[in-house]
Design a protein around this motif. Structure first.
Motif, PDB file in Angstrom:
ATOM      1  N   ALA A 121       0.831  -1.209   0.000  1.00  0.00           N
ATOM      2  CA  ALA A 121       0.000   0.000   0.000  1.00  0.00           C
ATOM      3  C   ALA A 121       0.864   1.258   0.000  1.00  0.00           C
ATOM      4  O   ALA A 121       0.589   2.222  -0.740  1.00  0.00           O
ATOM      5  CB  ALA A 121      -0.930  -0.011   1.214  1.00  0.00           C
ATOM      6  N   ILE A 122       1.925   1.277   0.823  1.00  0.00           N
ATOM      7  CA  ILE A 122       2.809   2.446   0.875  1.00  0.00           C
ATOM      8  C   ILE A 122       3.545   2.623  -0.452  1.00  0.00           C
ATOM      9  O   ILE A 122       3.697   3.746  -0.952  1.00  0.00           O
ATOM     10  CB  ILE A 122       3.801   2.301   2.040  1.00  0.00           C
ATOM     11  N   ASP A 127       4.028   5.959  -5.209  1.00  0.00           N
ATOM     12  CA  ASP A 127       4.118   6.061  -6.672  1.00  0.00           C
ATOM     13  C   ASP A 127       3.030   6.980  -7.219  1.00  0.00           C
ATOM     14  O   ASP A 127       3.268   7.745  -8.160  1.00  0.00           O
ATOM     15  CB  ASP A 127       4.008   4.663  -7.288  1.00  0.00           C
ATOM     16  N   LYS A 128       1.838   6.933  -6.630  1.00  0.00           N
ATOM     17  CA  LYS A 128       0.731   7.761  -7.111  1.00  0.00           C
ATOM     18  C   LYS A 128       0.972   9.247  -6.871  1.00  0.00           C
ATOM     19  O   LYS A 128       0.566  10.088  -7.675  1.00  0.00           O
ATOM     20  CB  LYS A 128      -0.578   7.332  -6.430  1.00  0.00           C
ATOM     21  N   MET A 133       9.279   4.893  -4.220  1.00  0.00           N
ATOM     22  CA  MET A 133      10.272   4.351  -3.297  1.00  0.00           C
ATOM     23  C   MET A 133      11.141   3.325  -4.003  1.00  0.00           C
ATOM     24  O   MET A 133      10.711   2.673  -4.961  1.00  0.00           O
ATOM     25  CB  MET A 133       9.572   3.689  -2.103  1.00  0.00           C
ATOM     26  N   ASP A 134      12.358   3.178  -3.502  1.00  0.00           N
ATOM     27  CA  ASP A 134      13.216   2.104  -3.985  1.00  0.00           C
ATOM     28  C   ASP A 134      12.573   0.767  -3.642  1.00  0.00           C
ATOM     29  O   ASP A 134      12.135   0.550  -2.515  1.00  0.00           O
ATOM     30  CB  ASP A 134      14.605   2.191  -3.351  1.00  0.00           C
ATOM     31  N   GLN A 135      12.558  -0.127  -4.620  1.00  0.00           N
ATOM     32  CA  GLN A 135      11.847  -1.384  -4.442  1.00  0.00           C
ATOM     33  C   GLN A 135      12.824  -2.508  -4.095  1.00  0.00           C
ATOM     34  O   GLN A 135      13.128  -3.356  -4.916  1.00  0.00           O
ATOM     35  CB  GLN A 135      11.046  -1.736  -5.691  1.00  0.00           C
TER      36      GLN A 135
END
Length: 274
Positions: A121-122, A127-128, A133-135
């Motif tokens: 969810a975060i 992204d939205k 964030m780094d994945q």
């Protein structure tokens, strides 16, 4: 909140759900270690990508990852894996005698799954809003461990544990310190991992608040048996209505109650059932 004295120095009994979860993680660790010797780095990377938790892959249909990532322990991370398994042993072994195997299994599973769901969810929310964030893949059972620690802090907050083998500290303060460390990690490089761990604590809190006292498995079995009994009662009522119609065709009026017993014309006459 239960009040207890200081915990004795040493680990609790190794049995029940505690033994099952620790051994499952240990077996998974050695299987990956052996696979690492037999397979190429590319093949090991493929296995890691499939069974660890990668939010983008999960959001595109790899729905098994919240159930498998906690069993993924890198073969090279011997000390980290040892710390996780010893923490599992200690925390699960502490809770199980008071709450039962089914309850602690449900608690741990809730924390592990909540860790993954909050991480996804975060990741999606960041992204939205234009701040992706780094994945880095999430693996290991630290989210579940944090959930267990939060549960002990809530339910047995006055119990004292030995911190760093030096000083005694109450369980509720230990859980708060760990939560603050996880929160501080949000401002570091691996934000996703920090949010995911906090999600494990949230999952534990929700489980404590809403789960049945004897565990989700017991409640599910009770629901299944209740559903079966309602089905049997419906069959009795259906058969009773058919019998009433049949007797009416024979020129007799028979009435049955919801339990399939005949209703007598004289309610004071109970000789039929004596």
């Amino acid at each position: 909140m239960a009040r207890m004295g200081s915990m004795p120095f040493g680990f609790p009994d190794f049995r029940g759900a505690t033994r099952q979860l620790v051994l499952a993680n240990l077996v998974a660790y050695f299987l990956l270690a052996v696979a690492g010797l037999a397979l190429s780095p590319a093949a090991m990377s493929y296995i890691g990508a499939h069974f660890s938790f990668v939010p983008e892959y999960f959001l595109h249909g790899w729905l098994w990852q919240p159930l498998t990532y906690s069993f993924i322990h890198p073969a090279g991370a011997v000390l980290g894996t040892l710390f996780e398994l010893l923490s599992l042993w200690f925390l699960l072994g502490f809770l199980e005698p008071y709450r039962g195997a089914n309850w602690v299994m449900g608690l741990y599973a809730s924390a592990v799954i909540a860790t993954a769901i909050v991480g996804a969810a975060i990741y999606q929310a960041a992204d939205k809003v234009g701040h992706p964030m780094d994945q880095a893949p999430i693996y290991g059972c630290m989210g579940g461990i944090f959930g267990l620690l939060v549960a002990i802090g809530v339910l047995f907050g006055e119990t004292e544990f030995m911190m760093m083998f030096i000083i005694n500290i109450k369980a509720k303060y230990l859980a708060i310190i760990y939560a603050l460390i996880a929160f501080a990690m949000i401002f570091g490089q691996n934000k996703l991992y920090a949010f995911a761990q906090l999600g494990g604590g949230l999952g534990a809190l929700l489980f404590i608040r809403f789960a049945p006292r004897r565990g989700v498995g017991f409640a599910a079995s009770e629901w299944v048996y209740g559903l079966r009994n309602r089905y049997y009662r419906w069959k009795r009522r259906r058969a009773g209505r058919k019998f009433e119609v049949y007797m009416k065709k024979q020129g007799r009026t028979v009435r049955l109650d919801s339990r399939g017993r005949q209703i007598e014309d004289d309610p004071n006459d109970r000789s039929r059932w004596n």
